[in-house]
Every structure is written in C-alpha cells, then in structure tokens.
Design a protein around this motif. Structure first.
Motif, PDB file in Angstrom:
ATOM      1  N   THR A 228      98.074  53.739 -97.667  1.00 50.53           N
ATOM      2  CA  THR A 228      97.929  52.821 -96.539  1.00 50.53           C
ATOM      3  C   THR A 228      99.311  52.362 -96.102  1.00 50.53           C
ATOM      4  O   THR A 228     100.128  51.968 -96.933  1.00 50.53           O
ATOM      5  N   VAL A 230     101.758  49.813 -94.573  1.00 49.55           N
ATOM      6  CA  VAL A 230     101.945  48.395 -94.274  1.00 49.55           C
ATOM      7  C   VAL A 230     103.168  48.251 -93.379  1.00 49.55           C
ATOM      8  O   VAL A 230     104.212  48.846 -93.651  1.00 49.55           O
ATOM      9  N   GLN A 238     100.683  43.678 -91.149  1.00 48.37           N
ATOM     10  CA  GLN A 238      99.415  44.365 -90.960  1.00 48.37           C
ATOM     11  C   GLN A 238      99.459  45.693 -91.699  1.00 48.37           C
ATOM     12  O   GLN A 238     100.529  46.152 -92.103  1.00 48.37           O
ATOM     13  N   TYR A 239      98.281  46.304 -91.861  1.00 45.21           N
ATOM     14  CA  TYR A 239      98.311  47.646 -92.425  1.00 45.21           C
ATOM     15  C   TYR A 239      97.453  48.593 -91.609  1.00 45.21           C
ATOM     16  O   TYR A 239      96.476  48.214 -90.968  1.00 45.21           O
ATOM     17  N   THR A 241      95.461  52.358 -91.630  1.00 45.87           N
ATOM     18  CA  THR A 241      94.867  53.410 -92.435  1.00 45.87           C
ATOM     19  C   THR A 241      95.015  54.749 -91.719  1.00 45.87           C
ATOM     20  O   THR A 241      95.324  54.807 -90.524  1.00 45.87           O
ATOM     21  N   THR A 246      93.583  49.243 -87.838  1.00 45.93           N
ATOM     22  CA  THR A 246      94.627  48.260 -88.101  1.00 45.93           C
ATOM     23  C   THR A 246      93.996  46.949 -88.543  1.00 45.93           C
ATOM     24  O   THR A 246      93.068  46.456 -87.895  1.00 45.93           O
ATOM     25  N   CYS A 249      97.091  41.358 -92.640  1.00 45.23           N
ATOM     26  CA  CYS A 249      97.426  41.387 -94.060  1.00 45.23           C
ATOM     27  C   CYS A 249      97.982  40.052 -94.541  1.00 45.23           C
ATOM     28  O   CYS A 249      97.454  39.440 -95.450  1.00 45.23           O
ATOM     29  N   ASN A 287      93.175  45.525-101.847  1.00 39.64           N
ATOM     30  CA  ASN A 287      92.550  45.745-100.537  1.00 39.64           C
ATOM     31  C   ASN A 287      93.190  46.898 -99.772  1.00 39.64           C
ATOM     32  O   ASN A 287      92.487  47.827 -99.361  1.00 39.64           O
ATOM     33  N   PRO A 288      94.521  46.908 -99.526  1.00 42.61           N
ATOM     34  CA  PRO A 288      95.084  48.066 -98.823  1.00 42.61           C
ATOM     35  C   PRO A 288      94.996  49.354 -99.625  1.00 42.61           C
ATOM     36  O   PRO A 288      94.837  50.431 -99.049  1.00 42.61           O
TER      37      PRO A 288
END
Length: 472
Positions: A228, A230, A238-239, A241, A246, A249, A287-288
C-alpha cells in the motif's frame, strides 16, 4: 564544509554505510549533487581536509549504488550521454555511452540490484537498463567492463507527460505475486503532477493526481507500507491501494516528508529553524497492510493466498482497532470469518469494537457470516429503540427475552426494518434456523407483505416455509 568560505547550498545527497564490521568494510560513500550556482570558485577547500583518494570527487550528473550488496556504483556523465560503473577500489570505472542524454538515474531491486532506472528529460520517459531483459545476475567481482554494456538503455519504458519530472522513486516487494525464488516488485514514482504505481515492467497500475507544486494539497513524499502506497500533502497523510482506492490515514505538520514506518507509527521529518526534526504520528499499520492484500481487482490472486497473508498480519501486528473501511473491504471480499474475528475483539475499555458501527452494518456482517441469531438480536434491539443509525448496545448472549417495541401493529413496506427482516427470514430458512424464521414472521406480523416481497425476490424455499406456517 563551511570553513574557508567553501559552502554548498541545497545539496542533494545519498549515502551508504555497510553493516558488516569486517576489516574490509570500514568505509562510507556519499553521493552529493553540487549545484553550479552559489559555489564559490575563488576559494578552494584545503586539500588536507579530504582523504588522499583519486576518486573522492567524481564529476557527474547523478549516481546510484548497484549490486546485491550495493558494492558498486554508477555515475552519469555530466552531459548525460554516458555512465561509468565503478567497483569499490581505486581502479578506473568502465564506461558506457548512450544514444540520448539521461538526466537522472535511480536504483532498483531488479536483477538482484544490478538494474537501474533512467529518466530522459528530452524524451519525457523512464527507461530500465538492459539488465532487466538480459536476466542480469551478480556481476563478477573486479570486472565491471564485462557487465557495463548491460547498463545500456532497454526498450522497457514509460512515457511521462511533457515537462513531467520524477521527484522520488520507491520500490517494494509484491507479496501477492512474487515467490521466494522469483520475487515480484511494485514501483512508486512521484512527479509534480501525480503519484504513479507501476509494475516492474513499468506498466501503470494506478495513479493519483497531485495539486501541483506550491499548493497545500500537493503530494510531498511517498512511502510503501507493504504493498500500500502512503503519501502526504501539507494537509494530511493518505494511502493508495493498487485498486486505486484512496483512504485517509493521519494528520501531519506542513512541509513534512515521510521517512519511515514502525509497527505503530509513521516517521516524518521537517525543517525547524535550520535543523531537521523528526515527528511521529500514531498509526495502526495493520490497516494499510491489510488493504494492500484486499484488492479485488487483482483477480489472478487466489483468495486462499490473501487469507493466508491476512492471518499472518493478524499474528504479527496490532489488529485490535480495524478501521470501518477495512471491515467493509473484508466483507466485500467474503472473508466473513476473519471479519467477525476482528470486529468482535474487545477494546481495553471492554467495549466490543463492532458495537460502534451502525446497526445496519452490524446486521449485514452477522447475516452474511451466517449468524442469524445475532443478526436477529441486532434487528430486535434496534427496532425496539426506533432504529438509531449510530452505534448500538452490545449484542446479548441469546435472542430469548428480546422483543421489539417498534410500532406494535406489524411492519409496513416503508419501514427501514422491513427489508432487513425479510432478508433475515430468507437466510434463516436456507440455514434451517426455524426458530429464528418463526420469530421474524411474528415480528413482521403481515403475511401478505412477506409473500409479496418473497415473490418479488423469487425466494421459493422461503415462500414454501411461509405457506406451511400459515396452514399451521
């Protein structure tokens, strides 16, 4: 050096310090890009200030370390029309010429670290060296001339927009596609206009636009956390994928850049009164990391591979506070077992995490996981409270004694609880949960509307069940 009137403002440097403590590894290299403006020409640094090495100062436009142990380095010619490959010795480097000028060179993990990435300003493109196509392995020690031709430009390229310049290039291993013997990689490229995610073959996977230099929403730096990406602006972190989604974060101070990540925080840096200051932002890295695995657009990846990676993450990282967005993503992917395991964890305060979600979300999670008893309790409790859309009370241990206050005269089609109750009826009938199905029918208290809704859904098994109960 600032003594003797010799000063280099705004220098850009890259360094390497070997981790080995053997006697032949007591050295440090530093690539410093010296701007031509602002460097005094009349005052030279004292010669005694530098080691007596003939290759301490190498004129060049850019340079990177290469090789499995970064034991060699490539330096671009000042005109960009060639490069030299050096070994860690006083020998002269082997030279290779280019057909078009190269402005920048970036290191890559490809070919065991022997492949480099070039940027050509005139052609507005990124190009890999030929080592990527030739299967370059570990070079022979002490013989750079044998491998220098592999630094030639290859046909693997990515066309950028006119005037677009790469500001930062970051690589990460793609855990979903690679193996121990044949690793795969993802590349992130930051330009003043956008951030790109590429495959190792320079194919664009996804991208996110940047607001442009000078704007508070311009992307300032990139950092891979698993697979991921960031990134941060002057406003937030933000991150992104590989599916192109988007997500927010964390917050960050203006004019900061991301420099690293730990298990529970992000590390940033910024300039404060002429000094570099580090800052830390709490982040549940799980999470990410999990979002990087839950990418449904990667259709060639089997679900068992994803689930295995997710279970590995839960055993190595703090997963006590999964984000609602991650729970929703797990629900979309059909990982109901893992979803309920994460959602039902208790926080240090004793509150079950899933209780903070809206009743409709909690109901859908339990229903799709096949837990019709818990789904019924959520509906009955929310129905009795008038269906607040915020968090709800903790789920009771069993449905006994739970009754709906609601309207008392049966449900109508306009009620926000009608369709959830019908869905629960269908699920309970298909799972042979007769007790739950009977309680749903009694709560709806309107057989005509139930039959109408089931016929609309063409749920024949549930229709037969309702007909049998009416005959009884």
């Amino acid at each position: 050096r600032t003594s003797g009137g010799y000063e280099v403002p705004n220098a850009r440097s890259r360094g390497k310090l070997p981790t080995s403590t053997s006697s032949d590894c007591q050295y440090r290299y530093l690539f410093t890009m010296l701007p031509t403006v602002g460097v005094p020409e009349v005052t030279a640094p004292p010669t005694s200030a530098f080691p007596a090495e003939p290759w301490v100062f190498l004129p060049g436009r850019d340079g990177v370390f290469v090789g499995p142990d970064q034991g060699r380095f490539v330096v671009l010619d000042e005109d960009g029309l060639g490069a030299q490959l050096f070994v860690e010795s006083k020998e002269n480097g082997a030279h290779v010429s280019f057909t078009s000028p190269v402005a920048r060179v970036f290191e890559t993990p490809l070919g065991k670290g022997n492949v480099v990435l070039y940027f050509r300003e005139r052609e507005h493109d990124l190009v890999l060296s030929q080592g990527a196509a030739m299967g370059l392995g570990s070079p022979t020690a002490g013989a750079p001339a044998a491998e220098v031709d592999r630094l030639q430009l290859s046909s693997t390229r990515l066309a950028l927009q006119e005037g677009e310049t790469p500001l930062q290039v970051q690589w990460t291993e793609d855990c979903l596609r690679g193996t121990a013997l044949s690793p795969a990689f993802l590349c992130a490229v930051l330009t003043p206009r956008r951030a790109l995610v590429l495959t190792s073959g320079l194919t664009v996977v996804t991208s996110v636009a940047s607001a442009g230099l000078g704007s508070p929403r311009a992307i300032r730096s990139l950092l891979w956390v698993g697979r991921t990406l960031v990134y941060n602006t002057n406003v937030a972190v933000q991150y992104l994928t590989t599916d192109g989604e988007t997500l927010p974060c964390a917050s960050i101070l203006p004019d900061s850049i991301l420099v690293g990540a730990l298990k529970d925080r992000l590390i940033g840096a910024y300039r404060d009164e002429g000094r570099t200051t580090f800052l830390f932002r709490q982040l549940h890295v799980f999470n990410p990391l999990a979002f990087g695995v839950c990418c449904p657009k990667d259709t060639e990846v089997e679900d068992k591979t994803r689930l295995s990676l997710l279970k590995h993450l839960t055993s190595h990282f703090d997963c006590s506070k999964p984000s609602p967005a991650l729970l929703n993503q797990l629900h979309k992917m059909g990982f109901h077992g893992l979803l309920m395991k994460l959602a039902l964890q208790s926080s240090p305060a004793g509150q079950v995490y899933v209780d903070r979600l809206p009743w409709s979300v909690r109901f859908r999670y339990y229903l799709d996981a096949g837990d019709v008893s818990s789904a019924l309790i959520i509906l009955m409790v929310s129905f009795g409270k008038g269906g607040s859309v915020g968090g709800g009370a903790a789920v009771p241990a069993s449905p006994e004694g739970v009754s709906g206050g609601g309207s008392g005269g049966g449900l109508t089609e306009s009620s926000p609880f009608f369709e959830p109750f019908v869905s629960l009826l269908v699920k309970s009938v298909s799972s042979s949960s007769t007790e739950v199905a009977v309680k749903v029918l009694k709560t709806i208290n309107n057989p005509y509307l139930v039959i109408k809704a089931l016929r609309r859904r063409t749920e024949h098994q549930a229709l037969e069940f309702v007909a049998e109960r009416l005959r009884d």
